[in-house]
Design a protein around this motif. Structure first.
Motif, PDB file in Angstrom:
ATOM      1  N   PRO A 164       0.798  -1.237   0.000  1.00 28.38           N
ATOM      2  CA  PRO A 164       0.000   0.000   0.000  1.00 28.38           C
ATOM      3  C   PRO A 164       0.827   1.281   0.000  1.00 28.38           C
ATOM      4  O   PRO A 164       0.445   2.273  -0.616  1.00 28.38           O
ATOM      5  N   ILE A 165       1.968   1.283   0.660  1.00 31.25           N
ATOM      6  CA  ILE A 165       2.803   2.487   0.693  1.00 31.25           C
ATOM      7  C   ILE A 165       3.377   2.770  -0.696  1.00 31.25           C
ATOM      8  O   ILE A 165       3.351   3.910  -1.170  1.00 31.25           O
ATOM      9  N   SER A 166       3.861   1.741  -1.358  1.00 33.12           N
ATOM     10  CA  SER A 166       4.368   1.907  -2.719  1.00 33.12           C
ATOM     11  C   SER A 166       3.262   2.373  -3.657  1.00 33.12           C
ATOM     12  O   SER A 166       3.481   3.226  -4.517  1.00 33.12           O
ATOM     13  N   LEU A 167       2.088   1.827  -3.475  1.00 31.58           N
ATOM     14  CA  LEU A 167       0.946   2.207  -4.296  1.00 31.58           C
ATOM     15  C   LEU A 167       0.585   3.679  -4.083  1.00 31.58           C
ATOM     16  O   LEU A 167       0.311   4.415  -5.036  1.00 31.58           O
ATOM     17  N   PHE A 168       0.632   4.132  -2.828  1.00 32.99           N
ATOM     18  CA  PHE A 168       0.349   5.534  -2.517  1.00 32.99           C
ATOM     19  C   PHE A 168       1.342   6.462  -3.224  1.00 32.99           C
ATOM     20  O   PHE A 168       0.952   7.439  -3.865  1.00 32.99           O
ATOM     21  N   PHE A 169       2.641   6.150  -3.127  1.00 29.49           N
ATOM     22  CA  PHE A 169       3.652   6.992  -3.756  1.00 29.49           C
ATOM     23  C   PHE A 169       3.569   6.940  -5.281  1.00 29.49           C
ATOM     24  O   PHE A 169       3.786   7.950  -5.949  1.00 29.49           O
ATOM     25  N   GLY A 227       4.899  -1.142 -17.461  1.00 29.30           N
ATOM     26  CA  GLY A 227       5.807  -1.741 -16.480  1.00 29.30           C
ATOM     27  C   GLY A 227       5.085  -2.639 -15.489  1.00 29.30           C
ATOM     28  O   GLY A 227       5.602  -3.683 -15.093  1.00 29.30           O
ATOM     29  N   LEU A 228       3.874  -2.225 -15.100  1.00 29.87           N
ATOM     30  CA  LEU A 228       3.113  -3.022 -14.144  1.00 29.87           C
ATOM     31  C   LEU A 228       2.664  -4.359 -14.726  1.00 29.87           C
ATOM     32  O   LEU A 228       2.356  -5.287 -13.987  1.00 29.87           O
ATOM     33  N   ALA A 229       2.651  -4.450 -16.043  1.00 30.35           N
ATOM     34  CA  ALA A 229       2.267  -5.707 -16.685  1.00 30.35           C
ATOM     35  C   ALA A 229       3.272  -6.816 -16.407  1.00 30.35           C
ATOM     36  O   ALA A 229       2.952  -7.995 -16.535  1.00 30.35           O
ATOM     37  N   PHE A 230       4.474  -6.446 -15.997  1.00 32.79           N
ATOM     38  CA  PHE A 230       5.531  -7.423 -15.806  1.00 32.79           C
ATOM     39  C   PHE A 230       5.799  -7.754 -14.339  1.00 32.79           C
ATOM     40  O   PHE A 230       6.719  -8.499 -14.029  1.00 32.79           O
ATOM     41  N   ILE A 231       5.015  -7.171 -13.441  1.00 35.60           N
ATOM     42  CA  ILE A 231       5.155  -7.504 -12.021  1.00 35.60           C
ATOM     43  C   ILE A 231       3.808  -7.951 -11.479  1.00 35.60           C
ATOM     44  O   ILE A 231       2.777  -7.743 -12.108  1.00 35.60           O
ATOM     45  N   ASN A 232       3.834  -8.528 -10.319  1.00 37.81           N
ATOM     46  CA  ASN A 232       2.613  -9.035  -9.701  1.00 37.81           C
ATOM     47  C   ASN A 232       1.891  -7.899  -8.991  1.00 37.81           C
ATOM     48  O   ASN A 232       2.210  -7.572  -7.845  1.00 37.81           O
ATOM     49  N   VAL A 233       0.931  -7.251  -9.682  1.00 37.40           N
ATOM     50  CA  VAL A 233       0.178  -6.146  -9.118  1.00 37.40           C
ATOM     51  C   VAL A 233      -1.261  -6.233  -9.612  1.00 37.40           C
ATOM     52  O   VAL A 233      -1.520  -6.665 -10.741  1.00 37.40           O
ATOM     53  N   ASN A 234      -2.181  -5.848  -8.753  1.00 38.93           N
ATOM     54  CA  ASN A 234      -3.580  -5.767  -9.169  1.00 38.93           C
ATOM     55  C   ASN A 234      -3.746  -4.451  -9.913  1.00 38.93           C
ATOM     56  O   ASN A 234      -3.797  -3.381  -9.301  1.00 38.93           O
ATOM     57  N   ILE A 235      -3.814  -4.502 -11.224  1.00 42.25           N
ATOM     58  CA  ILE A 235      -3.850  -3.303 -12.048  1.00 42.25           C
ATOM     59  C   ILE A 235      -5.102  -2.472 -11.783  1.00 42.25           C
ATOM     60  O   ILE A 235      -5.054  -1.238 -11.874  1.00 42.25           O
ATOM     61  N   LEU A 236      -6.205  -3.091 -11.429  1.00 39.98           N
ATOM     62  CA  LEU A 236      -7.428  -2.331 -11.155  1.00 39.98           C
ATOM     63  C   LEU A 236      -7.283  -1.477  -9.897  1.00 39.98           C
ATOM     64  O   LEU A 236      -7.705  -0.320  -9.872  1.00 39.98           O
ATOM     65  N   VAL A 237      -6.649  -2.027  -8.873  1.00 43.82           N
ATOM     66  CA  VAL A 237      -6.415  -1.263  -7.643  1.00 43.82           C
ATOM     67  C   VAL A 237      -5.424  -0.135  -7.912  1.00 43.82           C
ATOM     68  O   VAL A 237      -5.629   1.002  -7.476  1.00 43.82           O
ATOM     69  N   ALA A 238      -4.358  -0.433  -8.637  1.00 45.27           N
ATOM     70  CA  ALA A 238      -3.359   0.592  -8.948  1.00 45.27           C
ATOM     71  C   ALA A 238      -3.975   1.716  -9.783  1.00 45.27           C
ATOM     72  O   ALA A 238      -3.762   2.898  -9.505  1.00 45.27           O
ATOM     73  N   ILE A 275      -9.156   9.839 -16.881  1.00 39.94           N
ATOM     74  CA  ILE A 275      -8.179   9.543 -17.939  1.00 39.94           C
ATOM     75  C   ILE A 275      -6.898   8.976 -17.337  1.00 39.94           C
ATOM     76  O   ILE A 275      -6.323   8.017 -17.856  1.00 39.94           O
ATOM     77  N   GLU A 276      -6.485   9.538 -16.205  1.00 38.34           N
ATOM     78  CA  GLU A 276      -5.267   9.050 -15.546  1.00 38.34           C
ATOM     79  C   GLU A 276      -5.457   7.630 -15.012  1.00 38.34           C
ATOM     80  O   GLU A 276      -4.491   6.879 -14.880  1.00 38.34           O
ATOM     81  N   ALA A 277      -6.681   7.235 -14.707  1.00 38.69           N
ATOM     82  CA  ALA A 277      -6.949   5.866 -14.262  1.00 38.69           C
ATOM     83  C   ALA A 277      -7.023   4.891 -15.437  1.00 38.69           C
ATOM     84  O   ALA A 277      -6.645   3.727 -15.311  1.00 38.69           O
ATOM     85  N   ILE A 278      -7.496   5.377 -16.568  1.00 39.89           N
ATOM     86  CA  ILE A 278      -7.645   4.517 -17.746  1.00 39.89           C
ATOM     87  C   ILE A 278      -6.301   4.232 -18.406  1.00 39.89           C
ATOM     88  O   ILE A 278      -6.055   3.114 -18.872  1.00 39.89           O
ATOM     89  N   THR A 279      -5.416   5.216 -18.439  1.00 39.07           N
ATOM     90  CA  THR A 279      -4.160   5.035 -19.182  1.00 39.07           C
ATOM     91  C   THR A 279      -3.264   3.918 -18.636  1.00 39.07           C
ATOM     92  O   THR A 279      -2.662   3.200 -19.442  1.00 39.07           O
ATOM     93  N   PRO A 280      -3.153   3.712 -17.310  1.00 40.23           N
ATOM     94  CA  PRO A 280      -2.333   2.565 -16.905  1.00 40.23           C
ATOM     95  C   PRO A 280      -2.967   1.229 -17.294  1.00 40.23           C
ATOM     96  O   PRO A 280      -2.263   0.260 -17.551  1.00 40.23           O
ATOM     97  N   LEU A 281      -4.302   1.213 -17.361  1.00 40.65           N
ATOM     98  CA  LEU A 281      -4.970  -0.014 -17.822  1.00 40.65           C
ATOM     99  C   LEU A 281      -4.622  -0.292 -19.286  1.00 40.65           C
ATOM    100  O   LEU A 281      -4.322  -1.429 -19.653  1.00 40.65           O
ATOM    101  N   ILE A 282      -4.661   0.760 -20.097  1.00 39.87           N
ATOM    102  CA  ILE A 282      -4.282   0.613 -21.500  1.00 39.87           C
ATOM    103  C   ILE A 282      -2.819   0.196 -21.594  1.00 39.87           C
ATOM    104  O   ILE A 282      -2.469  -0.706 -22.355  1.00 39.87           O
TER     105      ILE A 282
END
Length: 188
Positions: free
Chosen positions: A3-8, A124-135, A46-53
């Motif tokens: 969560p701290i990394s996600l916040f930053f 970049g997040l596509a290559f690590i274990n992260v919940n992209i929807l939460v991020a 838009i800022e939430a959609i772009t990391p999903l794309i």
């Protein structure tokens, strides 16, 4: 991702949008909270959609996105900044010439320009274990809050500085684009 990394990450993704929002707020004639919130929601969505794309593209073609993201962001921010500087130079009638609101297209274009880095982060997040929807949701919420505050701050700066604030906002957008370009080119 903890969560701290996600916040930053969310805060970092929203800083350029905040600077652009200050510029947008300064260009308006006394923006109200509802206008600031509208701007925040447009940028945040838009800022939430772009990391999903970016995440989806990361699965398919990461090298193309990473090699062009900085040029796309730089070009869009350069054009928007130059337009703001041009508008600032056109009128001496500060209060009469200021718009009462920004068009959806102008806000969306600025939001896309400032969210290109979030697209790259999504790759970049596509290559690590992260919940992209939460991020993506965290990035969107942080951006909404930061842009709403930035637009209201721009109101204060715009009232104090008049058209010079719009020109300064244009310069800020160009500097954001140049910084994005510099950081990517120097890292290569």
């Amino acid at each position: 991702m903890n969560p701290i990394s996600l916040f930053f990450l969310a805060m970092a993704m929203s800083t350029d949008a905040f600077a652009a929002a200050v510029a947008k707020g300064s260009a308006l004639h006394k923006p109200r909270f509802s206008q600031a919130l509208r701007t925040g929601v447009i940028f945040g969505a838009i800022e939430a959609i772009t990391p999903l794309i970016g995440w989806l593209l990361g699965r398919a073609a990461s090298s193309f996105v990473e090699s062009w993201d900085h040029w796309i962001a730089f070009t869009l921010l350069l054009l928007l900044g130059a337009h703001m500087i041009y508008n600032g130079l056109q009128a001496d009638h500060e209060e009469e010439e200021k718009a009462s609101h920004h068009s959806f297209f102008m806000l969306a274009t600025t939001a896309v320009a400032t969210s290109i880095d979030a697209l790259a982060v999504g790759v970049g997040l596509a290559f690590i274990n992260v919940n992209i929807l939460v991020a993506a949701a965290a990035i969107g919420v942080a951006t909404t809050v930061m842009v709403t505050a930035g637009t209201l701050l721009g109101r204060v700066l715009g009232t104090l500085a008049g058209r010079r604030a719009e020109m300064a906002g244009g310069v800020v957008l160009i500097l954001i684009g140049a910084t994005i370009l510099y950081e990517h080119l120097s890292a290569a």
